[in-house]
Design an enzyme around this catalytic site. Structure first.
Site, PDB file in Angstrom:
ATOM      1  N   TYR A 194       0.870  -1.176   0.000  1.00 14.43           N
ATOM      2  CA  TYR A 194       0.000   0.000   0.000  1.00 14.43           C
ATOM      3  C   TYR A 194       0.905   1.223   0.000  1.00 14.43           C
ATOM      4  O   TYR A 194       1.759   1.379   0.881  1.00 14.43           O
ATOM      5  CB  TYR A 194      -0.901   0.008   1.238  1.00 14.43           C
ATOM      6  CG  TYR A 194      -1.818   1.207   1.350  1.00 14.43           C
ATOM      7  CD1 TYR A 194      -1.526   2.237   2.239  1.00 14.43           C
ATOM      8  CD2 TYR A 194      -2.971   1.308   0.583  1.00 14.43           C
ATOM      9  CE1 TYR A 194      -2.360   3.342   2.359  1.00 14.43           C
ATOM     10  CE2 TYR A 194      -3.818   2.407   0.686  1.00 14.43           C
ATOM     11  CZ  TYR A 194      -3.510   3.423   1.585  1.00 14.43           C
ATOM     12  OH  TYR A 194      -4.343   4.501   1.693  1.00 14.43           O
ATOM     13  N   LYS A 220       4.422   9.689   8.389  1.00 14.53           N
ATOM     14  CA  LYS A 220       4.290   9.136   9.743  1.00 14.53           C
ATOM     15  C   LYS A 220       5.301   9.749  10.732  1.00 14.53           C
ATOM     16  O   LYS A 220       5.132  10.875  11.175  1.00 14.53           O
ATOM     17  CB  LYS A 220       4.400   7.602   9.685  1.00 14.53           C
ATOM     18  CG  LYS A 220       3.255   6.957   8.859  1.00 14.53           C
ATOM     19  CD  LYS A 220       3.352   5.456   8.815  1.00 14.53           C
ATOM     20  CE  LYS A 220       2.404   4.869   7.798  1.00 14.53           C
ATOM     21  NZ  LYS A 220       1.049   4.712   8.293  1.00 14.53           N
ATOM     22  N   ASP A 277       9.556   3.698  -0.995  1.00 16.50           N
ATOM     23  CA  ASP A 277       8.472   4.250  -0.175  1.00 16.50           C
ATOM     24  C   ASP A 277       8.735   3.910   1.301  1.00 16.50           C
ATOM     25  O   ASP A 277       8.422   2.816   1.752  1.00 16.50           O
ATOM     26  CB  ASP A 277       7.130   3.681  -0.639  1.00 16.50           C
ATOM     27  CG  ASP A 277       5.989   4.240   0.185  1.00 16.50           C
ATOM     28  OD1 ASP A 277       4.823   3.880  -0.097  1.00 16.50           O
ATOM     29  OD2 ASP A 277       6.240   5.017   1.125  1.00 16.50           O
TER      30      ASP A 277
END
Ligand code: KE4
Length: 432
Positions: A147, A270, A242
């Protein structure tokens, strides 16, 4: 510590369903795949969450990664308080943006220039736009069960909530866009080489979770990263690593440092915002100078570089850098202790469990199969995982509510939390 009285949370869930689809603002927070109703958080401190009914839980999802220093970490809270006294947003440049950028570059020397955005999705979406502009090519390769945010083209065979809900992708993504994304099995260089051979000259970039977190945790096979880099270089495609989840978690410089990666572009999120909305995309200066206003690739954002988010990120990354030896040693020791301690209890109880872990991110897959890609992750007994999740929650241990997510722990998790978790698992394995 039984936490089964959640009457107020149930009432809050009913009210929330009046306003939000499924009663929440992100699908992964729901308990549809594990059953039961999600507690509503009233406050959190250190390793602990406190719900609206006064129950407390050891937190193993940590806002899905950001809370690596634990909740309400005083230096972060104080930094946000100080910044807020000077207003909450300007829409103009501040010194704090470059202050945080300096910290990011210190951890990620491969980032020569960057842009702050407000989410990991914005970061990956922008990096892909940049890669297409830089190469003049259209196709993107991502990996099944990974994801990389909810931009249209990335919802093809995606992980996280998409895998959890068992939906193939997302309605509303036109076939014309989905067809520009090739989703391949992770840890398989042969298939990757084949895709490049079949689409030579058409593939703009590969976007890679360097350690997969969104299918549950999947560890890169030996040589896999080097193989991906070799193939992308051979075919003139860019490598986007990523690190929205792994960044600053698996090492001070994330997986890029841990595995010695050589990305063309890196995305972060994050932890870099310390719990406030920050995403980053960055890399080689010649690529980033294609971004407006210097170049033709447009990307913008009202709250990009927001002063409170910069303050929270700076306090977080600054602390991680200044205490890195102690911090990452503790994260490794604590994560190993709890991941292996629970696995040992499963073995004693005769419950099939495969544990994949890199540093302070791991997953207990309820399968006896090794889990090296999404198809193997999908052999997990998700019903059994659901029973385990409910039993642990009732014992005051809040795991991510999906078999296809990674667990995270923080520097605030100590011996008491680890032992309480193992004891709760020992009891849970008797009931599932
Ligand atoms: P956000 O847009 O959610 O900030 O970041 C998207 C993203 C990009 N790349 C990776 C590797 C990610 O893990 C994520 C987001 N991760 C999920 C949890 N698996 C976010 C939780 C949620 O969707 O609510």
């Amino acid at each position: 510590m039984s936490t089964t009285n959640r009457k107020i949370s149930e009432q809050l869930q009913q009210r929330a369903e009046r306003f939000f689809p499924g009663g929440g603002n992100s699908p992964v927070r729901g308990f549809r795949s594990v059953g039961g109703a999600p507690p509503f958080i009233a406050r959190a401190e250190g390793a602990w969450l406190f719900d609206a009914d006064g129950n407390r839980y050891i937190d193993y999802f940590g806002s899905w990664g950001p809370m690596i220093l634990g909740h309400a970490f005083p230096p972060v809270v104080e930094a946000i308080e100080r910044a807020a006294r000077n207003s909450t947003s300007y829409g103009a440049s501040t010194a704090a943006e470059a202050d945080l950028a300096e910290r990011v570059v210190a951890c990620y020397p491969a980032i020569e220039k960057m842009r702050f955005v407000s989410s990991g999705t914005e970061a990956t979406m922008s990096a892909i736009r940049l890669a297409r502009a830089a190469t003049g090519r259209k196709l993107i390769i991502k990996f099944e069960g990974c994801y990389n945010g909810h931009a249209d083209g990335l919802l093809v065979k995606a992980g996280s909530g998409v895998a959890t809900l068992g939906i193939p992708g997302s309605a509303g993504v036109p076939e014309e866009i989905a067809s520009l994304t090739l989703a391949l099995p992770y840890n398989d260089l042969g298939v990757l080489e084949g895709a490049f051979g079949a689409h030579a000259g058409e593939i703009a970039a590969v976007i890679l979770e360097p350690v997969v977190g969104n299918a549950g945790c999947i560890v890169p096979a030996d040589g896999y990263h080097a193989g991906v880099r070799k193939i992308t270089r051979e075919y003139g495609a860019l490598l986007i690593v990523d690190e929205v989840m792994t960044g600053f978690r698996v090492a001070p410089g994330g997986a890029t440092e841990l595995y010695g990666l050589e990305p063309d572009l890196i995305t972060l999120g994050k932890i870099v915002g310390g719990g406030l909305p920050v995403g980053v995309y960055g890399g080689k200066e010649k690529l980033m100078n294609l971004i407006a206003p210097l170049g033709p690739v447009y990307q913008a954002g009202t709250l990009s570089g927001n002063p409170l988010a910069m303050a929270a990120g700076l306090a977080t990354i600054g602390y991680l850098q200044e205490h890195k030896a102690e911090v990452y040693a503790k994260l490794e020791t604590s994560s190993k202790a709890v991941a292996e301690g629970v696995a040992a209890e499963a073995k004693k109880a005769g419950v099939a469990l495969t544990t994949n872990r890199v540093g302070a991110m791991w997953t207990w897959f309820f399968t006896s199969s090794p889990v090296r890609n999404y198809d193997e992750a999908a052999t997990s007994d998700t019903a059994k995982f659901g029973k385990f999740h409910r039993a642990m929650l009732d014992s005051g241990v809040w795991l991510p509510p999906s078999q296809f997510e990674a667990m995270f722990l923080s520097t605030a998790h100590g011996e008491a939390e680890i032992q309480a978790t193992i004891c709760a698992a020992q009891e849970a394995f008797k009931t599932i």
